[in-house]
Scaffold this motif. Structure first.
Motif, PDB file in Angstrom:
ATOM      1  N   PHE A 168       0.839  -1.206   0.000  1.00  9.97           N
ATOM      2  CA  PHE A 168       0.000   0.000   0.000  1.00  9.97           C
ATOM      3  C   PHE A 168       0.878   1.263   0.000  1.00  9.97           C
ATOM      4  N   PHE A 169       1.917   1.255   0.811  1.00  9.85           N
ATOM      5  CA  PHE A 169       2.846   2.391   0.895  1.00  9.85           C
ATOM      6  C   PHE A 169       3.469   2.677  -0.477  1.00  9.85           C
ATOM      7  N   LYS A 170       3.947   1.614  -1.147  1.00  6.28           N
ATOM      8  CA  LYS A 170       4.621   1.785  -2.439  1.00  6.28           C
ATOM      9  C   LYS A 170       3.632   2.063  -3.578  1.00  6.28           C
ATOM     10  N   SER A 171       2.338   1.823  -3.315  1.00  5.60           N
ATOM     11  CA  SER A 171       1.307   2.100  -4.330  1.00  5.60           C
ATOM     12  C   SER A 171       0.552   3.400  -4.045  1.00  5.60           C
ATOM     13  N   LEU A 172       1.082   4.208  -3.116  1.00  8.59           N
ATOM     14  CA  LEU A 172       0.479   5.493  -2.752  1.00  8.59           C
ATOM     15  C   LEU A 172      -0.928   5.306  -2.182  1.00  8.59           C
ATOM     16  N   ARG A 173      -0.990   4.395  -1.179  1.00  6.38           N
ATOM     17  CA  ARG A 173      -2.237   4.143  -0.461  1.00  6.38           C
ATOM     18  C   ARG A 173      -1.932   4.169   1.033  1.00  6.38           C
ATOM     19  N   LYS A 174      -2.947   4.368   1.862  1.00  4.59           N
ATOM     20  CA  LYS A 174      -2.743   4.398   3.308  1.00  4.59           C
ATOM     21  C   LYS A 174      -2.279   3.013   3.770  1.00  4.59           C
ATOM     22  N   PRO A 175      -1.103   2.915   4.401  1.00  8.20           N
ATOM     23  CA  PRO A 175      -0.535   1.597   4.716  1.00  8.20           C
ATOM     24  C   PRO A 175      -1.259   0.820   5.810  1.00  8.20           C
ATOM     25  N   TYR A 176      -1.880   1.528   6.763  1.00  4.12           N
ATOM     26  CA  TYR A 176      -2.329   0.857   7.992  1.00  4.12           C
ATOM     27  C   TYR A 176      -3.835   0.586   8.015  1.00  4.12           C
ATOM     28  N   LEU A 177      -4.408   0.281   6.861  1.00  4.53           N
ATOM     29  CA  LEU A 177      -5.860   0.118   6.752  1.00  4.53           C
ATOM     30  C   LEU A 177      -6.412  -0.934   7.704  1.00  4.53           C
ATOM     31  N   ILE A 178      -5.740  -2.101   7.833  1.00  6.86           N
ATOM     32  CA  ILE A 178      -6.368  -3.211   8.565  1.00  6.86           C
ATOM     33  C   ILE A 178      -6.262  -3.090  10.080  1.00  6.86           C
ATOM     34  N   ASN A 179      -5.592  -2.049  10.586  1.00 14.10           N
ATOM     35  CA  ASN A 179      -5.641  -1.842  12.040  1.00 14.10           C
ATOM     36  C   ASN A 179      -6.000  -0.401  12.397  1.00 14.10           C
ATOM     37  N   THR A 180      -6.637   0.301  11.465  1.00  9.60           N
ATOM     38  CA  THR A 180      -7.162   1.646  11.727  1.00  9.60           C
ATOM     39  C   THR A 180      -8.568   1.748  11.131  1.00  9.60           C
ATOM     40  N   GLY A 209     -11.447   1.732  12.440  1.00  6.32           N
ATOM     41  CA  GLY A 209     -12.417   0.792  13.008  1.00  6.32           C
ATOM     42  C   GLY A 209     -12.034  -0.666  12.853  1.00  6.32           C
ATOM     43  N   ASN A 210     -10.938  -0.948  12.137  1.00  2.60           N
ATOM     44  CA  ASN A 210     -10.489  -2.328  11.934  1.00  2.60           C
ATOM     45  C   ASN A 210      -9.508  -2.753  13.031  1.00  2.60           C
ATOM     46  N   ALA A 211      -9.372  -4.066  13.187  1.00  6.18           N
ATOM     47  CA  ALA A 211      -8.390  -4.629  14.126  1.00  6.18           C
ATOM     48  C   ALA A 211      -7.758  -5.826  13.441  1.00  6.18           C
ATOM     49  N   ARG A 212      -6.609  -6.256  13.958  1.00  2.29           N
ATOM     50  CA  ARG A 212      -5.943  -7.408  13.335  1.00  2.29           C
ATOM     51  C   ARG A 212      -5.520  -8.412  14.398  1.00  2.29           C
ATOM     52  N   HIS A 213      -5.489  -9.662  13.996  1.00  2.86           N
ATOM     53  CA  HIS A 213      -5.042 -10.724  14.883  1.00  2.86           C
ATOM     54  C   HIS A 213      -4.299 -11.752  14.051  1.00  2.86           C
ATOM     55  N   ASP A 214      -3.802 -12.787  14.713  1.00  2.00           N
ATOM     56  CA  ASP A 214      -3.028 -13.812  14.030  1.00  2.00           C
ATOM     57  C   ASP A 214      -3.533 -15.190  14.439  1.00  2.00           C
ATOM     58  N   ALA A 215      -3.991 -15.960  13.458  1.00  2.00           N
ATOM     59  CA  ALA A 215      -4.544 -17.288  13.734  1.00  2.00           C
ATOM     60  C   ALA A 215      -3.522 -18.200  14.402  1.00  2.00           C
ATOM     61  N   LEU A 216      -2.252 -18.096  14.001  1.00  2.00           N
ATOM     62  CA  LEU A 216      -1.235 -18.974  14.587  1.00  2.00           C
ATOM     63  C   LEU A 216      -1.009 -18.663  16.061  1.00  2.00           C
ATOM     64  N   ASN A 217      -1.023 -17.394  16.440  1.00  2.00           N
ATOM     65  CA  ASN A 217      -0.905 -17.026  17.855  1.00  2.00           C
ATOM     66  C   ASN A 217      -2.015 -17.678  18.677  1.00  2.00           C
ATOM     67  N   MET A 218      -3.234 -17.638  18.134  1.00  2.00           N
ATOM     68  CA  MET A 218      -4.378 -18.222  18.841  1.00  2.00           C
ATOM     69  C   MET A 218      -4.232 -19.733  18.968  1.00  2.00           C
ATOM     70  N   ILE A 219      -3.785 -20.371  17.887  1.00  2.00           N
ATOM     71  CA  ILE A 219      -3.641 -21.828  17.898  1.00  2.00           C
ATOM     72  C   ILE A 219      -2.547 -22.265  18.871  1.00  2.00           C
ATOM     73  N   LYS A 220      -1.435 -21.544  18.906  1.00  2.00           N
ATOM     74  CA  LYS A 220      -0.352 -21.878  19.846  1.00  2.00           C
ATOM     75  C   LYS A 220      -0.834 -21.748  21.287  1.00  2.00           C
ATOM     76  N   ALA A 221      -1.602 -20.691  21.565  1.00  2.00           N
ATOM     77  CA  ALA A 221      -2.138 -20.515  22.917  1.00  2.00           C
ATOM     78  C   ALA A 221      -3.111 -21.643  23.262  1.00  2.00           C
ATOM     79  N   ALA A 222      -3.924 -22.032  22.280  1.00  2.00           N
ATOM     80  CA  ALA A 222      -4.893 -23.110  22.503  1.00  2.00           C
ATOM     81  C   ALA A 222      -4.179 -24.410  22.877  1.00  2.00           C
ATOM     82  N   PHE A 223      -3.043 -24.696  22.233  1.00  2.00           N
ATOM     83  CA  PHE A 223      -2.270 -25.901  22.546  1.00  2.00           C
ATOM     84  C   PHE A 223      -1.580 -25.785  23.902  1.00  2.00           C
TER      85      PHE A 223
END
Length: 481
Positions: free
Chosen positions: A108-120, A122-136
């Motif tokens: 997004f940065f190199k394409s002249l777009r706002k880079p932080y769309l998925i955590n700004t 109203g959006n939030a971000r998470h990681d499926a692997l973090n959740m799975i490791k915690a579950a184990f």
């Protein structure tokens, strides 16, 4: 809130230099039911060299990287449009925080777009692997697994999906990997419904920082040498609980003898902090860490043996002794400053500057929509209004790849010479070069163990011949620059 599960395939594994060549995403409602899906693939831009290994892994043959309907610029535009349509949502991928999210920001940065769309916005971000490791870490039998060559439970997406009854033979295409992530997460949600929302609460950096400042103790999950563990920790004093440079949360492991640590003078504490295993823990609020209730940590050793009374006493000592926390933060600050002083002083390229070069100004960001809605001639003229030289460089690159005829001859030649000096370099560079590609290709060709997912040697050799011809054509194109 809706979920967006997504995955990408790239032409290399180098964060600052990778090119997104395929994306898959699935929009789910709050009950994890599918609402819509999106996938796209693009042609390789003509100003960079891919990694042969990356193309082998995601089976991007010469036809896929040269004959797609979409250019790279067009695919990124479609992706941004779709993600904006699906917002607000929680965006998640499998091991995405460290790679996919970072690639998206840079694209997004190199394409002249706002880079932080998925955590700004109203959006939030998470990681499926973090959740799975915690579950184990909470329940080592939560999902069926196989052992990897080191004898630990495999946390690879393909392995988890296959062992739990999902067809995984087409893994490593973006949309298929997205589907597998949805299936594995859906199973986890069903198996640990009460913990599901606990895992998700740390999708917000602000929530994580508030927990660190407000809670007396809690449980975190960490993975060491392929094994998942729960640690009961107490955050440092609320006034000194964040790393003074990196702004990450700091806590102490409650298995440590806090009483004795707090008696140490500054120099002795400094020595203690260098010992392994460390008595303190770092919680990166912006990396979707997992923070769980203290009761889970109290159920496992060594905390179960230490006992609730002593654990409470140690946590209370951390809340009351501000000087001890300040000393820890000062020692961390000294180490960070020393690291920065010894860091490489070589020039940072624009592509590497998303963090080091400062945020794009609001004035420049305001020009992004007009840039994308204009024709290519107008785009070129509009670049004169940008204050950030990085954006002008990126804008010229976009026009070079999409509409080179628009560029004045001198600018066109200058861009072509810059690309040639990069990709034809015979030095070991930060980006992929023609010579590095040839060496890599020869190694894969001659190494019988490097079969990736090719069924026969002939199939592998035909694939390598195709991408080798592609790079030879690139080399020829820039040899007269």
């Amino acid at each position: 809130m809706n979920y967006v599960i997504w995955d990408i395939e790239t032409d290399s594994a180098q964060l600052d230099w990778a090119t997104m060549i395929e994306v898959g995403a699935i929009l789910l409602d709050e009950n994890f039911k599918e609402k819509e899906r999106f996938s796209a693939r693009c042609r390789m831009p003509q100003d960079r060299v891919p990694s042969a290994t990356a193309l082998c892994i995601n089976k991007s043959n010469v036809d896929l990287i040269t004959k797609g309907n979409l250019s790279h610029y067009e695919m990124i535009a479609q992706l941004e449009k779709k993600f904006r349509e699906w917002s607000p949502a929680t965006f998640m991928g499998f091991s995405s925080v460290g790679f996919d999210d970072e690639i998206l920001r840079r694209e997004f940065f190199k394409s002249l777009r706002k880079p932080y769309l998925i955590n700004t916005e109203g959006n939030a971000r998470h990681d499926a692997l973090n959740m799975i490791k915690a579950a184990f870490a909470v329940d080592e039998n939560v999902l069926k697994t196989e052992l990897n060559p080191k004898g630990n439970k495999s946390m690879k997406l393909e392995s988890l999906a296959r062992l739990n009854g999902f067809d995984s033979k087409d893994a490593h295409s973006a949309l298929f990997d997205t589907e597998l992530t949805v299936k594995v997460l859906g199973l986890l949600k069903d198996k640990q419904p009460d913990l599901w929302h606990e895992y998700l609460k740390t999708r917000s950096k602000v929530v994580v920082e508030n927990l660190i400042k407000q809670e007396k103790m809690f449980t975190i999950n960490e993975n060491f040498f392929g094994k998942n563990y729960l640690f009961l920790v107490a955050p440092l004093h609320p006034n000194s609980c964040m790393h003074p440079v990196y702004k990450w949360g700091q806590a102490v492991n409650l298995s440590a003898n806090i009483e004795e640590l707090q008696k140490l003078n500054y120099q002795d504490l400094k020595k203690e902090m260098k010992k392994s295993p460390r008595f303190y823990k770092t919680i990166k609020a912006n990396k979707a860490p997992i923070i769980l209730d203290k009761s889970l940590g109290m159920k496992v050793d060594p905390y179960k043996k230490i006992g609730e009374n002593l654990l409470n006493k140690r946590a209370e000592l951390m809340k009351k002794n501000e000087k001890f926390s300040q000393d820890i933060c000062n020692i961390l600050k000294e180490a960070a400053e020393e690291k920065m002083e010894t860091a490489s002083q070589e020039d940072i390229e624009p592509e590497e500057s998303i963090y080091s070069g400062g945020f794009v100004s609001s004035k420049d960001e305001a020009l992004f929509p007009k840039f994308h809605s204009s024709d290519w001639k107008e785009k070129f003229a509009l670049l004169d209004k940008f204050q950030d030289d990085r954006l002008v460089t990126f804008g010229h690159g976009l026009i070079y790849n999409e509409a080179p005829e628009v560029l004045p001859k001198e600018i066109y030649k200058k861009i072509k010479r810059r690309i040639a000096s990069r990709i034809l370099s015979t030095n070991k560079e930060k980006w992929w070069t023609v010579s590095a590609f040839y060496s890599e290709c020869d190694e894969i060709r001659e190494n019988d163990d490097k079969m990736f997912s090719f069924k026969t040697v002939d199939e592998k050799l035909k694939f390598l011949d195709g991408i080798n011809d592609y790079v030879m054509n690139l080399e020829q194109k820039y040899s007269d620059a």
